[in-house]
Design a protein around this motif. Structure first.
Motif, PDB file in Angstrom:
ATOM      1  N   HIS A 217       0.855  -1.182   0.000  1.00 53.28           N
ATOM      2  CA  HIS A 217       0.000   0.000   0.000  1.00 53.28           C
ATOM      3  C   HIS A 217       0.892   1.233   0.000  1.00 53.28           C
ATOM      4  O   HIS A 217       2.129   1.111   0.018  1.00 53.28           O
ATOM      5  CB  HIS A 217      -0.940  -0.018   1.212  1.00 53.28           C
ATOM      6  N   HIS A 218       0.281   2.397  -0.048  1.00 50.84           N
ATOM      7  CA  HIS A 218       1.016   3.667  -0.013  1.00 50.84           C
ATOM      8  C   HIS A 218       0.463   4.533   1.103  1.00 50.84           C
ATOM      9  O   HIS A 218      -0.754   4.610   1.290  1.00 50.84           O
ATOM     10  CB  HIS A 218       0.883   4.405  -1.355  1.00 50.84           C
ATOM     11  N   HIS A 219       1.377   5.173   1.812  1.00 50.24           N
ATOM     12  CA  HIS A 219       0.992   6.164   2.812  1.00 50.24           C
ATOM     13  C   HIS A 219       1.211   7.547   2.202  1.00 50.24           C
ATOM     14  O   HIS A 219       2.202   7.784   1.506  1.00 50.24           O
ATOM     15  CB  HIS A 219       1.824   6.027   4.085  1.00 50.24           C
ATOM     16  N   ALA A 220       0.281   8.429   2.476  1.00 52.28           N
ATOM     17  CA  ALA A 220       0.344   9.800   1.966  1.00 52.28           C
ATOM     18  C   ALA A 220       0.891  10.719   3.055  1.00 52.28           C
ATOM     19  O   ALA A 220       0.533  10.580   4.232  1.00 52.28           O
ATOM     20  CB  ALA A 220      -1.056  10.256   1.559  1.00 52.28           C
ATOM     21  N   TYR A 221       1.745  11.637   2.633  1.00 54.92           N
ATOM     22  CA  TYR A 221       2.331  12.623   3.539  1.00 54.92           C
ATOM     23  C   TYR A 221       2.311  13.980   2.861  1.00 54.92           C
ATOM     24  O   TYR A 221       2.509  14.090   1.656  1.00 54.92           O
ATOM     25  CB  TYR A 221       3.778  12.262   3.879  1.00 54.92           C
ATOM     26  N   LEU A 222       2.113  14.996   3.669  1.00 58.75           N
ATOM     27  CA  LEU A 222       2.082  16.367   3.157  1.00 58.75           C
ATOM     28  C   LEU A 222       2.825  17.253   4.138  1.00 58.75           C
ATOM     29  O   LEU A 222       2.661  17.113   5.359  1.00 58.75           O
ATOM     30  CB  LEU A 222       0.631  16.842   3.031  1.00 58.75           C
ATOM     31  N   TRP A 223       3.660  18.115   3.617  1.00 60.58           N
ATOM     32  CA  TRP A 223       4.308  19.112   4.451  1.00 60.58           C
ATOM     33  C   TRP A 223       4.348  20.424   3.694  1.00 60.58           C
ATOM     34  O   TRP A 223       4.745  20.474   2.526  1.00 60.58           O
ATOM     35  CB  TRP A 223       5.730  18.706   4.844  1.00 60.58           C
TER      36      TRP A 223
ATOM     37  N   LEU B 298      -2.415  18.676  -5.195  1.00 60.54           N
ATOM     38  CA  LEU B 298      -1.821  19.661  -6.106  1.00 60.54           C
ATOM     39  C   LEU B 298      -2.858  20.700  -6.511  1.00 60.54           C
ATOM     40  O   LEU B 298      -2.539  21.890  -6.620  1.00 60.54           O
ATOM     41  CB  LEU B 298      -1.226  18.974  -7.327  1.00 60.54           C
ATOM     42  N   ALA B 299      -4.092  20.277  -6.717  1.00 62.40           N
ATOM     43  CA  ALA B 299      -5.158  21.226  -7.041  1.00 62.40           C
ATOM     44  C   ALA B 299      -5.450  22.126  -5.844  1.00 62.40           C
ATOM     45  O   ALA B 299      -5.630  23.339  -5.992  1.00 62.40           O
ATOM     46  CB  ALA B 299      -6.419  20.478  -7.465  1.00 62.40           C
ATOM     47  N   GLU B 300      -5.490  21.543  -4.660  1.00 59.55           N
ATOM     48  CA  GLU B 300      -5.781  22.298  -3.442  1.00 59.55           C
ATOM     49  C   GLU B 300      -4.754  23.394  -3.192  1.00 59.55           C
ATOM     50  O   GLU B 300      -5.100  24.494  -2.779  1.00 59.55           O
ATOM     51  CB  GLU B 300      -5.803  21.335  -2.256  1.00 59.55           C
ATOM     52  N   TYR B 301      -3.489  23.116  -3.456  1.00 58.53           N
ATOM     53  CA  TYR B 301      -2.426  24.080  -3.196  1.00 58.53           C
ATOM     54  C   TYR B 301      -1.970  24.805  -4.452  1.00 58.53           C
ATOM     55  O   TYR B 301      -0.998  25.557  -4.418  1.00 58.53           O
ATOM     56  CB  TYR B 301      -1.233  23.383  -2.529  1.00 58.53           C
ATOM     57  N   GLY B 302      -2.675  24.604  -5.554  1.00 60.29           N
ATOM     58  CA  GLY B 302      -2.278  25.171  -6.836  1.00 60.29           C
ATOM     59  C   GLY B 302      -2.081  26.677  -6.842  1.00 60.29           C
ATOM     60  O   GLY B 302      -1.203  27.181  -7.533  1.00 60.29           O
TER      61      GLY B 302
ATOM     62  N   VAL C 104       5.041  21.238 -11.952  1.00 63.57           N
ATOM     63  CA  VAL C 104       4.962  20.185 -12.946  1.00 63.57           C
ATOM     64  C   VAL C 104       4.016  19.138 -12.375  1.00 63.57           C
ATOM     65  O   VAL C 104       4.287  18.544 -11.343  1.00 63.57           O
ATOM     66  CB  VAL C 104       6.346  19.572 -13.223  1.00 63.57           C
ATOM     67  N   THR C 105       2.901  18.958 -13.017  1.00 65.96           N
ATOM     68  CA  THR C 105       1.893  18.033 -12.516  1.00 65.96           C
ATOM     69  C   THR C 105       1.951  16.744 -13.320  1.00 65.96           C
ATOM     70  O   THR C 105       1.677  16.741 -14.520  1.00 65.96           O
ATOM     71  CB  THR C 105       0.491  18.664 -12.622  1.00 65.96           C
ATOM     72  N   PRO C 106       2.320  15.634 -12.667  1.00 61.17           N
ATOM     73  CA  PRO C 106       2.328  14.365 -13.395  1.00 61.17           C
ATOM     74  C   PRO C 106       0.911  13.956 -13.756  1.00 61.17           C
ATOM     75  O   PRO C 106      -0.040  14.282 -13.043  1.00 61.17           O
ATOM     76  CB  PRO C 106       2.944  13.388 -12.392  1.00 61.17           C
TER      77      PRO C 106
ATOM     78  N   GLY D 235       4.871  -0.247  -7.388  1.00 61.52           N
ATOM     79  CA  GLY D 235       5.395  -0.244  -6.025  1.00 61.52           C
ATOM     80  C   GLY D 235       6.380   0.863  -5.742  1.00 61.52           C
ATOM     81  O   GLY D 235       7.107   0.826  -4.753  1.00 61.52           O
ATOM     82  N   GLU D 236       6.385   1.865  -6.598  1.00 59.27           N
ATOM     83  CA  GLU D 236       7.294   2.991  -6.413  1.00 59.27           C
ATOM     84  C   GLU D 236       6.602   4.111  -5.652  1.00 59.27           C
ATOM     85  O   GLU D 236       5.389   4.095  -5.455  1.00 59.27           O
ATOM     86  CB  GLU D 236       7.764   3.508  -7.773  1.00 59.27           C
ATOM     87  N   ASP D 237       7.403   5.085  -5.234  1.00 57.35           N
ATOM     88  CA  ASP D 237       6.878   6.276  -4.572  1.00 57.35           C
ATOM     89  C   ASP D 237       6.501   7.317  -5.617  1.00 57.35           C
ATOM     90  O   ASP D 237       7.069   7.349  -6.707  1.00 57.35           O
ATOM     91  CB  ASP D 237       7.942   6.907  -3.662  1.00 57.35           C
ATOM     92  N   ARG D 238       5.590   8.195  -5.269  1.00 58.05           N
ATOM     93  CA  ARG D 238       5.305   9.395  -6.065  1.00 58.05           C
ATOM     94  C   ARG D 238       5.573  10.554  -5.119  1.00 58.05           C
ATOM     95  O   ARG D 238       4.889  10.693  -4.105  1.00 58.05           O
ATOM     96  CB  ARG D 238       3.871   9.406  -6.573  1.00 58.05           C
ATOM     97  N   VAL D 239       6.580  11.317  -5.435  1.00 59.52           N
ATOM     98  CA  VAL D 239       7.021  12.386  -4.546  1.00 59.52           C
ATOM     99  C   VAL D 239       7.162  13.667  -5.343  1.00 59.52           C
ATOM    100  O   VAL D 239       7.724  13.674  -6.438  1.00 59.52           O
ATOM    101  CB  VAL D 239       8.379  12.027  -3.906  1.00 59.52           C
ATOM    102  N   GLY D 240       6.657  14.744  -4.783  1.00 61.42           N
ATOM    103  CA  GLY D 240       6.825  16.052  -5.399  1.00 61.42           C
ATOM    104  C   GLY D 240       7.187  17.073  -4.340  1.00 61.42           C
ATOM    105  O   GLY D 240       6.704  17.002  -3.211  1.00 61.42           O
TER     106      GLY D 240
END
Length: 136
Positions: free
Chosen positions: A3-9, A70-74, A83-85, A97-102
């Protein structure tokens, strides 16, 4: 189950480099309590579970969360800097199984970090346990 855990800072950029970046490394005594993002993406998994903004078992759900942040903080992005993937590319990356990090410098000298970190296991750090208890 993977699974993936989401993080925001979102914080002032000075916190990232106050002096140096030792507080962003797991061996530093302030690492677990430091609100700033870690230097290595997988190290999010070493932070307290309370830092998790969401947990996703389906790549599509995780990709929607990422796009939503990304839309919320756009409005914070300066000009066309962000750059929005694509949604499809994010689903592909997460399915592998990779991370998505921006991470982006945004208005007011702040930095925005939006991350989806693979868990159970992490490809780069398979010895890292899940910050949440796994349920069967």
């Amino acid at each position: 189950m993977r699974h993936h855990h989401a993080y925001l800072w979102l914080g002032h950029g000075d916190v990232l480099v106050r002096p140096g970046d030792a507080h962003r490394r797991p061996n530093h005594p302030e690492f677990r309590t430091a609100q700033v993002m870690p230097l290595e993406c997988a190290d999010w998994l070493l932070k307290p579970a309370s830092r998790i903004a969401g947990t996703f078992y389906e790549p599509g759900d995780a990709a929607r969360w990422y796009a939503g942040r990304l839309a919320e903080y756009g409005e914070l992005f300066d000009g066309a800097y962000a750059v929005t993937p694509s949604y499809g590319e994010t689903v592909r990356v997460l399915s592998a199984g990779e991370d998505r990090v921006g991470g982006w410098w945004v208005s007011g000298g702040r930095f925005l970090s939006v991350s989806l970190i693979a868990c159970s296991p992490h490809r780069v750090r398979p010895v890292y346990g899940c910050p949440l208890r796994e349920t069967p």
